[in-house]
Design a protein around this motif. Structure first.
Motif, PDB file in Angstrom:
ATOM      1  N   LYS A  53      65.235  47.630  31.292  1.00 50.20           N
ATOM      2  CA  LYS A  53      66.402  48.507  31.476  1.00 50.20           C
ATOM      3  C   LYS A  53      66.274  49.829  30.716  1.00 50.20           C
ATOM      4  N   GLY A  54      65.406  49.901  29.719  1.00 47.70           N
ATOM      5  CA  GLY A  54      65.153  51.174  29.035  1.00 47.70           C
ATOM      6  C   GLY A  54      64.476  52.168  29.970  1.00 47.70           C
ATOM      7  N   HIS A  55      63.508  51.697  30.763  1.00 52.16           N
ATOM      8  CA  HIS A  55      62.851  52.564  31.749  1.00 52.16           C
ATOM      9  C   HIS A  55      63.881  53.084  32.753  1.00 52.16           C
ATOM     10  N   LEU A  56      64.742  52.187  33.184  1.00 50.95           N
ATOM     11  CA  LEU A  56      65.774  52.548  34.147  1.00 50.95           C
ATOM     12  C   LEU A  56      66.766  53.544  33.537  1.00 50.95           C
ATOM     13  N   ALA A  57      67.157  53.309  32.292  1.00 53.14           N
ATOM     14  CA  ALA A  57      68.129  54.188  31.621  1.00 53.14           C
ATOM     15  C   ALA A  57      67.596  55.616  31.483  1.00 53.14           C
ATOM     16  N   ILE A  58      66.336  55.759  31.068  1.00 54.11           N
ATOM     17  CA  ILE A  58      65.831  57.131  30.919  1.00 54.11           C
ATOM     18  C   ILE A  58      65.624  57.792  32.283  1.00 54.11           C
ATOM     19  N   SER A  59      65.311  56.999  33.295  1.00 53.76           N
ATOM     20  CA  SER A  59      65.168  57.559  34.650  1.00 53.76           C
ATOM     21  C   SER A  59      66.505  58.106  35.148  1.00 53.76           C
ATOM     22  N   LYS A  60      67.559  57.330  34.964  1.00 54.86           N
ATOM     23  CA  LYS A  60      68.897  57.772  35.399  1.00 54.86           C
ATOM     24  C   LYS A  60      69.356  58.995  34.597  1.00 54.86           C
ATOM     25  N   GLU A  61      69.099  58.979  33.298  1.00 56.87           N
ATOM     26  CA  GLU A  61      69.498  60.095  32.432  1.00 56.87           C
ATOM     27  C   GLU A  61      68.741  61.367  32.806  1.00 56.87           C
ATOM     28  N   ALA A  62      67.443  61.235  33.072  1.00 53.67           N
ATOM     29  CA  ALA A  62      66.637  62.402  33.463  1.00 53.67           C
ATOM     30  C   ALA A  62      67.127  62.976  34.781  1.00 53.67           C
ATOM     31  N   LYS A  63      67.435  62.107  35.735  1.00 50.09           N
ATOM     32  CA  LYS A  63      67.940  62.569  37.034  1.00 50.09           C
ATOM     33  C   LYS A  63      69.226  63.362  36.848  1.00 50.09           C
ATOM     34  N   ARG A  64      70.111  62.810  36.041  1.00 51.27           N
ATOM     35  CA  ARG A  64      71.417  63.439  35.816  1.00 51.27           C
ATOM     36  C   ARG A  64      71.285  64.770  35.070  1.00 51.27           C
ATOM     37  N   ARG A  65      70.589  64.763  33.958  1.00 51.88           N
ATOM     38  CA  ARG A  65      70.514  65.957  33.104  1.00 51.88           C
ATOM     39  C   ARG A  65      69.683  67.093  33.678  1.00 51.88           C
ATOM     40  N   LYS A  80      55.919  44.494  41.599  1.00 46.33           N
ATOM     41  CA  LYS A  80      57.041  43.726  42.163  1.00 46.33           C
ATOM     42  C   LYS A  80      58.234  43.718  41.195  1.00 46.33           C
ATOM     43  N   ASP A  81      57.971  43.506  39.911  1.00 47.60           N
ATOM     44  CA  ASP A  81      59.036  43.493  38.902  1.00 47.60           C
ATOM     45  C   ASP A  81      59.711  44.860  38.785  1.00 47.60           C
ATOM     46  N   CYS A  82      58.922  45.931  38.865  1.00 53.44           N
ATOM     47  CA  CYS A  82      59.488  47.289  38.829  1.00 53.44           C
ATOM     48  C   CYS A  82      60.428  47.492  40.013  1.00 53.44           C
ATOM     49  N   LYS A  83      59.975  47.094  41.191  1.00 47.80           N
ATOM     50  CA  LYS A  83      60.785  47.278  42.398  1.00 47.80           C
ATOM     51  C   LYS A  83      62.087  46.493  42.316  1.00 47.80           C
ATOM     52  N   LYS A  84      62.031  45.339  41.658  1.00 49.26           N
ATOM     53  CA  LYS A  84      63.242  44.531  41.492  1.00 49.26           C
ATOM     54  C   LYS A  84      64.251  45.266  40.589  1.00 49.26           C
ATOM     55  N   ILE A  85      63.768  45.854  39.512  1.00 54.23           N
ATOM     56  CA  ILE A  85      64.640  46.559  38.569  1.00 54.23           C
ATOM     57  C   ILE A  85      65.269  47.808  39.195  1.00 54.23           C
ATOM     58  N   ILE A  86      64.524  48.511  40.044  1.00 52.50           N
ATOM     59  CA  ILE A  86      65.027  49.778  40.593  1.00 52.50           C
ATOM     60  C   ILE A  86      65.764  49.615  41.916  1.00 52.50           C
ATOM     61  N   TYR A 136      58.416  67.040  36.189  1.00 47.67           N
ATOM     62  CA  TYR A 136      58.998  66.740  34.885  1.00 47.67           C
ATOM     63  C   TYR A 136      58.383  65.407  34.439  1.00 47.67           C
ATOM     64  N   PHE A 137      57.597  65.445  33.372  1.00 46.44           N
ATOM     65  CA  PHE A 137      56.947  64.232  32.894  1.00 46.44           C
ATOM     66  C   PHE A 137      57.823  63.610  31.812  1.00 46.44           C
ATOM     67  N   LEU A 138      58.230  62.358  32.029  1.00 44.94           N
ATOM     68  CA  LEU A 138      59.149  61.677  31.121  1.00 44.94           C
ATOM     69  C   LEU A 138      58.365  60.756  30.192  1.00 44.94           C
ATOM     70  N   MET A 139      58.743  60.759  28.913  1.00 45.28           N
ATOM     71  CA  MET A 139      58.097  59.856  27.968  1.00 45.28           C
ATOM     72  C   MET A 139      59.038  59.504  26.831  1.00 45.28           C
ATOM     73  N   GLY A 140      58.737  58.412  26.162  1.00 52.34           N
ATOM     74  CA  GLY A 140      59.477  58.022  24.979  1.00 52.34           C
ATOM     75  C   GLY A 140      58.934  58.771  23.773  1.00 52.34           C
ATOM     76  N   ALA A 141      59.768  58.925  22.743  1.00 55.97           N
ATOM     77  CA  ALA A 141      59.375  59.653  21.537  1.00 55.97           C
ATOM     78  C   ALA A 141      58.131  59.044  20.889  1.00 55.97           C
ATOM     79  N   ASP A 142      57.939  57.748  21.041  1.00 56.95           N
ATOM     80  CA  ASP A 142      56.755  57.100  20.462  1.00 56.95           C
ATOM     81  C   ASP A 142      55.462  57.668  21.060  1.00 56.95           C
ATOM     82  N   ASN A 143      55.494  58.062  22.342  1.00 58.18           N
ATOM     83  CA  ASN A 143      54.304  58.627  22.978  1.00 58.18           C
ATOM     84  C   ASN A 143      53.984  60.037  22.506  1.00 58.18           C
ATOM     85  N   LEU A 144      55.005  60.777  22.075  1.00 60.88           N
ATOM     86  CA  LEU A 144      54.774  62.143  21.612  1.00 60.88           C
ATOM     87  C   LEU A 144      53.930  62.155  20.333  1.00 60.88           C
TER      88      LEU A 144
END
Length: 172
Positions: free
Chosen positions: A19-31, A60-66, A102-110
């Motif tokens: 759900k973290g992947h999903l949350a940042i995807s939704k937030e990026a789309k919105r913002r 398959k698991d990704c497709k289920k979440i989205i 727009y390339f999305l990443m978590g702060a840990d990757n930076l």
């Protein structure tokens, strides 16, 4: 001049997707008013051990979440571009002149972004959106990449974090 279509790319092994992947995807789309987001799944993250879960199960698991979010697509590009490097994916996608990436990443990757293959070229060829992750903000803002780059090409997003990670989930 025709307006470019804004697309987000969230790359990773998604082992597992959560759900973290999903949350940042939704937030990026919105913002950032992104039209679509591609979860670009990789067989193997160059900085991590081989995934224990096979690629088709992870897809398959990704497709289920989205499933309730049609603006997100799960794609595997490595067979097409013959690479798992981010810059090769960006160059492939940029062949379509009508898109802005727009390339999305978590702060840990930076924190280790400067070690990525052709990291400077990635920064020059797309917008980077870094999402704060619990416990990583301070180190990511002190990172070699953050200190050295043109802040126009990177946006640091603070939002209501989902305190979850794939590595935590693998331990369960």
């Amino acid at each position: 001049m025709k307006k470019k279509v804004k697309i987000g790319i969230l790359g990773g092994s998604f082992d597992p997707a959560h759900k973290g992947h999903l949350a940042i995807s939704k937030e990026a789309k919105r913002r950032f008013d992104l039209e679509k987001i591609i979860w670009a799944i990789t067989k193997k993250n160059p900085f991590k051990d081989e995934s224990k879960t096979n690629l088709s199960k992870r897809i398959k698991d990704c497709k289920k979440i989205i499933r309730l979010n049609p603006f997100i697509k799960v794609k595997f590009y490595e067979d097409i571009i013959k690479s798992n490097k981010t810059i090769d994916l960006i160059n492939y996608l940029k062949k379509n002149d009508g898109i802005e990436i727009y390339f999305l990443m978590g702060a840990d990757n930076l924190i280790n972004f400067h070690k990525w293959h052709k990291s400077k070229s990635i920064l020059q060829n797309c917008n980077i959106i870094v999402f704060d992750r619990h416990g990583y903000k301070k180190n990511s803002l002190k990172s070699k990449t953050f200190k050295s780059l043109n802040k126009d090409s990177l946006t640091f997003v603070e939002f209501k974090k989902v305190n979850i990670s794939s590595s935590q989930l693998r331990k369960i």
